[in-house]
Design an enzyme around this catalytic site. Sequence first.
Site, mmCIF file in Angstrom:
data_model
loop_
_atom_site.group_PDB
_atom_site.id
_atom_site.type_symbol
_atom_site.label_atom_id
_atom_site.label_comp_id
_atom_site.label_asym_id
_atom_site.label_seq_id
_atom_site.Cartn_x
_atom_site.Cartn_y
_atom_site.Cartn_z
ATOM 1 N N LYS A 57 0.841 -1.205 0.000
ATOM 2 C CA LYS A 57 0.000 0.000 0.000
ATOM 3 C C LYS A 57 0.871 1.248 0.000
ATOM 4 C CE LYS A 57 -3.800 -2.324 2.312
ATOM 5 N NZ LYS A 57 -4.403 -2.746 3.573
ATOM 6 N N GLN A 101 -4.837 -1.105 9.805
ATOM 7 C CA GLN A 101 -4.665 -2.453 9.256
ATOM 8 C C GLN A 101 -5.209 -3.495 10.236
ATOM 9 O OE1 GLN A 101 -3.381 -3.196 6.130
ATOM 10 N NE2 GLN A 101 -3.956 -5.303 6.564
ATOM 11 N N ASP A 124 -11.157 3.023 4.008
ATOM 12 C CA ASP A 124 -11.634 1.634 3.925
ATOM 13 C C ASP A 124 -13.156 1.581 3.778
ATOM 14 O OD1 ASP A 124 -9.716 -0.349 3.846
ATOM 15 O OD2 ASP A 124 -9.314 -0.275 6.002
#
Length: 311
Positions: A57, A101, A124
């Site tokens: 990422k 995460q 997200d």
Amino acid sequence: MTTTMTSQSLDGNAIAAAIKTEVAADIKLLHEQGIRPCLTVVMVGNHPASEVYVRNKVKTSAELGMNSELVTPPATVTTGELLALVSGLNAREDVDGILIQLPLPAHVDAKRLLEAVSPDKDVDGFHPVNVGRLQSGQPSLAPCTPAGIIQMLKRSQIPISGQHAVVVGRSDIVGKPMAMLLLHENATITICHSKTRDLAAFCRSADILVAAIGKPGIIGPEMVRPGAVLVDVGMNRISSQEDFDRFFSGNAKREATFKEKGSVLMGDIDPHAFAFASYYTPVPGGVGPLTIAMLMANTVRAARLRRGLPV
Ligand code: NDP
């Protein structure tokens, strides 16, 4: 009468590359306005599987001309300390996207932490405010994997409107938002899950079948209507010879990988079913690459939305 059917594999890497090229061009436009989007990833403790994703990422953000930042609190960090960290990131003018995460250590209150992320920086798309915005059709940040699947279908000129889409799996991160996004594209939706009676019958009625279950090859060829579009979200590693033979016997490329690594990656759909599909997404190389491309797109979208710029 016999009919011959050709099934076409959808190349997730190529579609992801096209999306990333567009995102990079958009970032360049933002640079000209003095804006440099920034993604901050918070990874708690050591988690080898997560590290690979996170590195990817951060690397992709840099490649596209975006700032990125990795914050790595130790596994012993408390929920309170993480809440303070997130509150600092929410307040920072230069941070556009915050990604926590998962998984988090068991002692951390994950729900509280995810809800502490500002909805405007929640790239997200997991925050209840974004879930609500998505449901009510307001501009929002949609979860990356299902948003990527919509992109994949559209960019492959696969019709969605009026089609019967069956989504197997009802998780908050894939199944539910997938169903909602397909509904917004005017598909007729059925959501199946572990308590569904006669899963096979529902699957056979699908024009578009999305499998987001997490069980290798659970959707067999007999569950697929000829000509259906198969979207396989599942990411499962199989390592037993018996499983390998069942799904990949005679596949020389896979055999070489299995011999070398002792395991192969596969989805929730038995690869034998792909022959009946009009289009299908392979695993690996199908849905997977789109998730990260959409994370990049979401970060730029967040940067624009927060500044009142058009998206
Ligand atoms: P979850 O475990 O959160 O959800 C799985 C869903 O599948 C649940 O709704 C469950 O039903 C349902 N299910 C389980 N067993 C059956 C069954 N026998 N019949 C019908 N439904 C069943 O998983 P996720 O949604 O997080 O992920 C699903 C898969 O997608 C995983 O393999 C994951 O690794 C992969 N994934 C891939 C991504 C990518 O980028 N390619 C991104 C995210 C996930 P119930 O609710 O009743 O328990």
